[in-house]
Design a protein around this motif. Structure first.
Motif, PDB file in Angstrom:
ATOM      1  N   SER A   1       0.825  -1.206   0.000  1.00 39.43           N
ATOM      2  CA  SER A   1       0.000   0.000   0.000  1.00 39.43           C
ATOM      3  C   SER A   1       0.862   1.260   0.000  1.00 39.43           C
ATOM      4  O   SER A   1       0.529   2.254  -0.652  1.00 39.43           O
ATOM      5  CB  SER A   1      -0.949   0.003   1.208  1.00 39.43           C
ATOM      6  OG  SER A   1      -0.223  -0.011   2.416  1.00 39.43           O
ATOM      7  N   MET A   2       1.984   1.229   0.700  1.00 35.53           N
ATOM      8  CA  MET A   2       2.888   2.386   0.714  1.00 35.53           C
ATOM      9  C   MET A   2       3.609   2.527  -0.630  1.00 35.53           C
ATOM     10  O   MET A   2       3.856   3.647  -1.107  1.00 35.53           O
ATOM     11  CB  MET A   2       3.895   2.259   1.855  1.00 35.53           C
ATOM     12  CG  MET A   2       4.656   3.539   2.141  1.00 35.53           C
ATOM     13  SD  MET A   2       5.795   3.374   3.535  1.00 35.53           S
ATOM     14  CE  MET A   2       4.634   2.935   4.838  1.00 35.53           C
ATOM     15  N   ASP A   3       3.935   1.388  -1.240  1.00 34.46           N
ATOM     16  CA  ASP A   3       4.545   1.437  -2.576  1.00 34.46           C
ATOM     17  C   ASP A   3       3.578   2.042  -3.587  1.00 34.46           C
ATOM     18  O   ASP A   3       3.969   2.856  -4.427  1.00 34.46           O
ATOM     19  CB  ASP A   3       4.942   0.026  -3.018  1.00 34.46           C
ATOM     20  CG  ASP A   3       6.057  -0.562  -2.176  1.00 34.46           C
ATOM     21  OD1 ASP A   3       6.787   0.213  -1.543  1.00 34.46           O
ATOM     22  OD2 ASP A   3       6.183  -1.804  -2.146  1.00 34.46           O
ATOM     23  N   LEU A   4       2.321   1.647  -3.512  1.00 34.52           N
ATOM     24  CA  LEU A   4       1.313   2.212  -4.408  1.00 34.52           C
ATOM     25  C   LEU A   4       1.130   3.706  -4.173  1.00 34.52           C
ATOM     26  O   LEU A   4       0.989   4.483  -5.120  1.00 34.52           O
ATOM     27  CB  LEU A   4      -0.023   1.485  -4.216  1.00 34.52           C
ATOM     28  CG  LEU A   4      -0.151   0.115  -4.871  1.00 34.52           C
ATOM     29  CD1 LEU A   4      -1.372  -0.630  -4.332  1.00 34.52           C
ATOM     30  CD2 LEU A   4      -0.246   0.244  -6.395  1.00 34.52           C
ATOM     31  N   SER A   5       1.156   4.101  -2.897  1.00 37.53           N
ATOM     32  CA  SER A   5       1.015   5.519  -2.575  1.00 37.53           C
ATOM     33  C   SER A   5       2.170   6.327  -3.170  1.00 37.53           C
ATOM     34  O   SER A   5       1.964   7.371  -3.793  1.00 37.53           O
ATOM     35  CB  SER A   5       0.966   5.693  -1.052  1.00 37.53           C
ATOM     36  OG  SER A   5       0.958   7.056  -0.702  1.00 37.53           O
TER      37      SER A   5
END
Length: 612
Positions: A51-55
């Motif tokens: 999720s942080m990578d996508l953000s």
């Protein structure tokens, strides 16, 4: 044609995500000697960091998205030529971050953040002076090769030119919707919490949590929070500050601590801490508060140990929680919970009890990721987290903040009742939320006052929980501690000397006898006081005092709020405005000495905050 634009944005998003995933795998492989891990751990690291990578990827795609939006109205845009400089810069920056984070972790043992910047640029060559020339050459070569690959792949995915579109208005609206999707990815979803470093934390092994964190997000996040803390709030010269501060928080002895009072019948009880949202003294009749809001709390006071001279450290949940569970001082301008690089090594009740063999878990009906809470809880020893996603969707959407206190209290009871006897000691925290604005609760005892009605609902839920626990066989070996995270601003202000006055009540079969204790203390003193009663060392809690130990010779309570600090002792109370540098309130004698003590605590706390 809009069909070429949207696939390009998706392709770029996936490219950056794949780059970050590959970076995590490389990070683990390069630092394999730091902590042992297996294939399952690699998968967990990738999954929890996604999720942080996508953000982060969504932030990087925002510039290409803007170009696409402009291209709808600009026929035949030379897209690749426009984007190539951007890809080169992004490729170089990401390569520096990914390679730097990977190779420097074995030296730093913390995630890349703003702390390292002075060392990278410092005198004497900075970090470069600490490594061999070959190491430096290989590092630079890796950065340049990776940057070239990223820029080349991104450019290859990019159309040379974009053709004009026929339906410009419709295409623009579609791109605005795409922008909204990117925004949600940046934000981390639609719930109350926004993306933060703690979202990736999932393991009791700090190394695996660090591996899951996106280093680019970590660096940018820490830079936005970086301040010269040691230069703030300097009221006293160093010598006077040290001379005034040092006697206030005397270090705990390592063993053989003498107690002035013994509160527990058993040395290793099961410990349930109920953090009651905003439930300050204003709502407790016995502390001079509203007479009929918390009848259950009042009913329970004669059955337990009531600390009636207990003061919160801070004014908000994220700060009060750290003070309560980590025995830490509060800051007027900083929330430690939001800075994972500093909370990862904080002491905590859970960590100390975990080392003593306790199973530690946390129950909260809201979004556990909000304000960095998840990262803080995992890093400080809570191994099982129950939150809004563990409840039915209908219950989760009942209020703005999540599941009402009746349902979370019931879940806590069910979890405790289901624990087989003889499986080892446990420590659970239940955090309520219904007594928080907008105060919408399934209850109607105060129909004309929604604030009082919400607090009455929480009181009803907590009272029912205690009554249910009392009927369990586990009650005889249970310690239940009721206290708030902070007070409420209902008909009050931070500058009110009584704003921080709060209740704390110890219940359960583990206590020796019901009584009242009037020792002046802070919320942050719970950790040392509780551990001291259990015979567990608490020398790693520098800001927590065992108020029932013989070393507690100067009772006082220190609190902070935006723009001010409060110090109360046996001589009176001082409220000091840090902006005007003037006292707001001075009650009692020895005002000058009390003010210097408050200033020394504030100044020292920020000096220590600036240290890694």
């Amino acid at each position: 044609m809009i069909r070429r634009r949207l696939p390009w944005l998706i392709a770029l998003l996936l490219l950056f995500v794949l780059l970050f995933v590959a970076g995590k795998i490389a990070f683990l492989a390069y630092n394999h000697n730091v902590d042992p891990f297996g294939f399952t751990d690699v998968m967990q690291v990738v999954a929890h960091g996604l999720s942080m990578d996508l953000s982060t990827a969504a932030y990087l795609v925002s510039i290409p998205w803007l170009c696409v939006l402009v291209s709808v109205w600009w026929g035949r845009m030379p897209l690749r030529g426009i984007m190539l400089p951007y890809f080169i810069v992004v490729g170089l920056l990401l390569s520096l971050i990914l390679v730097g984070d990977t190779v420097m972790y074995s030296f730093w043992k913390f995630k890349l953040d703003s702390t390292v910047l002075p060392y990278l640029t410092g005198g004497g060559g900075g970090a470069a002076a600490s490594v061999s020339p070959l190491f430096l050459v290989l590092g630079i070569a890796s950065v340049l090769i990776l940057a070239a690959v990223v820029a080349w792949v991104a450019a290859s995915l990019t159309p040379r030119r974009l053709r004009p579109v026929r339906h410009r208005l419709l295409s623009s609206l579609l791109m605005v919707l795409v922008g909204g999707c990117l925004f949600l990815l940046m934000r981390g979803g639609v719930r109350q919490s926004t993306m933060n470093v703690g979202v990736a934390y999932y393991s009791p092994t700090l190394f695996l949590n660090h591996a899951a964190v996106n280093p680019a997000f970590s660096l940018i996040s820490s830079v936005s929070k970086n301040k010269a803390f040691d230069r703030q709030f300097r009221f006293l010269d160093d010598e006077e500050c040290a001379r005034t501060f040092n006697p206030l928080y005397a270090p705990a002895t390592t063993e053989g601590e003498e107690l002035t009072d013994s509160l527990l019948r058993v040395s290793r009880p099961n410990v349930l801490i109920v953090i009651m949202e905003s439930f300050g003294g204003k709502f407790i009749r016995e502390l001079g508060g509203e007479p009929d809001v918390a009848p259950n709390f009042s009913r329970l006071i004669p059955q337990g140990i009531f600390f009636n001279n207990f003061y919160a450290n801070s004014f908000r949940t994220d700060r009060g929680t750290v003070s309560l569970l980590s025995g830490w001082v509060s800051y007027p301008t900083v929330s430690l919970m939001r800075i994972p690089g500093r909370t990862a090594t904080l002491p905590s009740i859970a960590r100390s009890l975990g080392e003593a063999g306790y199973q530690c878990d946390y129950i909260y009906g809201g979004d556990i990721k909000i304000m960095g809470k998840k990262g803080y809880l995992v890093a400080t020893g809570y191994r099982h987290l129950t939150s809004i996603t563990d409840f039915p969707l209908r219950a989760a959407n009942e209020s703005k903040w999540g599941v009402n206190d009746g349902l979370t209290a019931r879940r806590a009871y069910e979890m405790i009742a289901a624990r087989p006897e003889g499986t080892g000691p446990w420590h659970t925290v239940l955090q309520t939320l219904s007594s928080h604005e907008p105060y919408k609760v399934p209850y109607n005892r105060f129909p004309d006052n929604e604030v009082l009605n919400a607090f009455a609902f929480t009181d009803e839920c907590v009272g029912r929980l205690v009554d249910s626990l009392r009927a369990l066989p586990q009650w005889d070996n249970m310690l239940v501690i009721l206290l708030p995270d902070h007070n409420s601003t209902y008909q009050s202000t931070f500058q009110d000397p009584e704003f921080f006055h709060c209740p704390m009540l110890w219940l359960g079969g583990a206590i020796r006898e019901p009584r009242q204790i009037s020792v002046l203390m802070n919320q942050s003193d719970l950790a040392a006081t509780l551990l001291g009663q259990m015979g567990i060392p608490h020398t790693d809690f520098p800001w927590s005092r065992n108020v029932l130990g013989k070393g507690y010779t100067y009772p006082f309570a220190y609190s902070s709020y935006p723009g001010g600090i409060v110090l109360r002792d046996s001589t009176g109370v001082t409220v000091f405005d840090t902006a005007s540098r003037q006292p707001v309130t001075e009650q009692g004698d020895s005002a000058a000495l009390r003010l210097r003590r408050a200033q020394s605590i504030l100044q020292t706390s920020y000096e220590q905050l600036s240290e890694r």
